[in-house]
Scaffold this motif. Structure first.
Motif, PDB file in Angstrom:
ATOM      1  N   SER A   3      46.274  48.684  51.650  1.00 10.02           N
ATOM      2  CA  SER A   3      44.925  49.156  51.352  1.00 10.02           C
ATOM      3  C   SER A   3      44.377  48.500  50.087  1.00 10.02           C
ATOM      4  O   SER A   3      43.187  48.190  50.009  1.00 10.02           O
ATOM      5  CB  SER A   3      44.935  50.672  51.199  1.00 10.02           C
ATOM      6  OG  SER A   3      43.642  51.144  50.989  1.00 10.02           O
ATOM      7  N   GLU A   7      41.095  46.130  49.945  1.00 10.59           N
ATOM      8  CA  GLU A   7      39.974  46.440  49.052  1.00 10.59           C
ATOM      9  C   GLU A   7      39.616  45.234  48.185  1.00 10.59           C
ATOM     10  O   GLU A   7      38.437  44.921  48.001  1.00 10.59           O
ATOM     11  CB  GLU A   7      40.319  47.640  48.176  1.00 10.59           C
ATOM     12  CG  GLU A   7      39.202  48.071  47.268  1.00 10.59           C
ATOM     13  CD  GLU A   7      37.943  48.505  47.996  1.00 10.59           C
ATOM     14  OE1 GLU A   7      36.841  48.299  47.461  1.00 10.59           O
ATOM     15  OE2 GLU A   7      38.065  49.046  49.107  1.00 10.59           O
ATOM     16  N   LYS A   8      40.609  44.540  47.658  1.00  6.96           N
ATOM     17  CA  LYS A   8      40.346  43.336  46.851  1.00  6.96           C
ATOM     18  C   LYS A   8      39.711  42.243  47.708  1.00  6.96           C
ATOM     19  O   LYS A   8      38.784  41.557  47.268  1.00  6.96           O
ATOM     20  CB  LYS A   8      41.632  42.841  46.202  1.00  6.96           C
ATOM     21  CG  LYS A   8      42.089  43.697  45.049  1.00  6.96           C
ATOM     22  CD  LYS A   8      43.324  43.124  44.386  1.00  6.96           C
ATOM     23  CE  LYS A   8      43.744  44.015  43.228  1.00  6.96           C
ATOM     24  NZ  LYS A   8      44.892  43.476  42.511  1.00  6.96           N
ATOM     25  N   SER A  10      37.921  42.701  50.391  1.00  6.81           N
ATOM     26  CA  SER A  10      36.564  43.152  50.694  1.00  6.81           C
ATOM     27  C   SER A  10      35.621  42.918  49.518  1.00  6.81           C
ATOM     28  O   SER A  10      34.493  42.424  49.704  1.00  6.81           O
ATOM     29  CB  SER A  10      36.587  44.633  51.063  1.00  6.81           C
ATOM     30  OG  SER A  10      35.298  45.084  51.358  1.00  6.81           O
ATOM     31  N   ARG A  11      36.062  43.246  48.319  1.00  8.64           N
ATOM     32  CA  ARG A  11      35.223  43.020  47.131  1.00  8.64           C
ATOM     33  C   ARG A  11      34.956  41.543  46.897  1.00  8.64           C
ATOM     34  O   ARG A  11      33.847  41.157  46.541  1.00  8.64           O
ATOM     35  CB  ARG A  11      35.865  43.643  45.892  1.00  8.64           C
ATOM     36  CG  ARG A  11      35.483  45.092  45.739  1.00  8.64           C
ATOM     37  CD  ARG A  11      35.854  45.611  44.356  1.00  8.64           C
ATOM     38  NE  ARG A  11      36.902  46.596  44.558  1.00  8.64           N
ATOM     39  CZ  ARG A  11      37.992  46.722  43.835  1.00  8.64           C
ATOM     40  NH1 ARG A  11      38.206  45.946  42.816  1.00  8.64           N
ATOM     41  NH2 ARG A  11      38.868  47.646  44.102  1.00  8.64           N
ATOM     42  N   HIS A 154      43.445  48.409  55.920  1.00 11.55           N
ATOM     43  CA  HIS A 154      43.057  49.656  55.259  1.00 11.55           C
ATOM     44  C   HIS A 154      43.472  50.868  56.097  1.00 11.55           C
ATOM     45  O   HIS A 154      43.866  51.904  55.559  1.00 11.55           O
ATOM     46  CB  HIS A 154      41.552  49.667  55.021  1.00 11.55           C
ATOM     47  CG  HIS A 154      41.035  50.938  54.448  1.00 11.55           C
ATOM     48  ND1 HIS A 154      41.303  51.327  53.150  1.00 11.55           N
ATOM     49  CD2 HIS A 154      40.274  51.918  54.997  1.00 11.55           C
ATOM     50  CE1 HIS A 154      40.735  52.497  52.935  1.00 11.55           C
ATOM     51  NE2 HIS A 154      40.105  52.873  54.030  1.00 11.55           N
TER      52      HIS A 154
END
Length: 167
Positions: A3, A7-8, A10-11, A154
């Motif tokens: 996850s 997230e990294k 996605s950012r 995720h």
């Protein structure tokens, strides 16, 4: 762990796409305004003013498509996912993401194979190879695949209720 990586990823994708959106929109707007002002005040124009927006516009669109995919707004079937719960919801959502990964992965492969064929085509004034636009498509397709892979990563630890079904 998966996850955090998702997230990294996605950012990072969001930052890259937002930067492309701002830069391409600003450049297109600036070039077109300058050309209009030149036509109005001096009766002349920039010969290359039409080519730059044509080359930048696909980058603008693909960045927007990738951002839409990140927000579940590119291809969304949430009405079906909202009707089911638990394992059925996770299965439906996972199947959708896998289908999109497969489709855009195939599009990326076909686009990569076409790039050498269109590299010989050149724009009329600036001489920019036609492969620039195809590279834009390839980049967008790969980023969409990464977005959906990130969603699957995720979900490894997500609860059933957190699976949205937007893909």
């Amino acid at each position: 762990m998966a996850s955090v990586i998702a997230e990294k990823l996605s950012r990072g994708i969001a930052w890259i796409c937002a930067a492309i959106l701002y830069l391409t929109f600003g450049a297109i707007f600036g070039i077109l305004c300058t050309d209009v002002a030149l036509r109005y005040f001096s009766g002349s124009s920039l010969r290359w003013a039409a080519e730059i927006p044509e080359l930048l516009f696909p980058w603008l669109v693909m960045a927007g498509v990738v951002l839409a995919a990140q927000h579940g707004a590119h291809i969304a079937t949430t009405f079906i996912a909202d009707a089911v719960h638990g394992r059925a919801r996770r299965f439906l959502s996972t199947t959708g993401h896998v289908a999109i990964i497969g489709a855009y992965g195939l599009l990326a492969i076909v686009t990569a194979q076409a790039i050498p064929m269109v590299a010989d085509e050149r724009s009329a004034i600036l001489g920019v190879p036609g492969s620039v636009t195809y590279f834009c498509l390839l980049t967008g397709f790969v980023l969409i695949v990464l977005v959906h892979l990130g969603e699957l990563l995720h979900w490894v630890k997500a609860r059933h209720e957190q699976v949205t079904g937007a893909f």
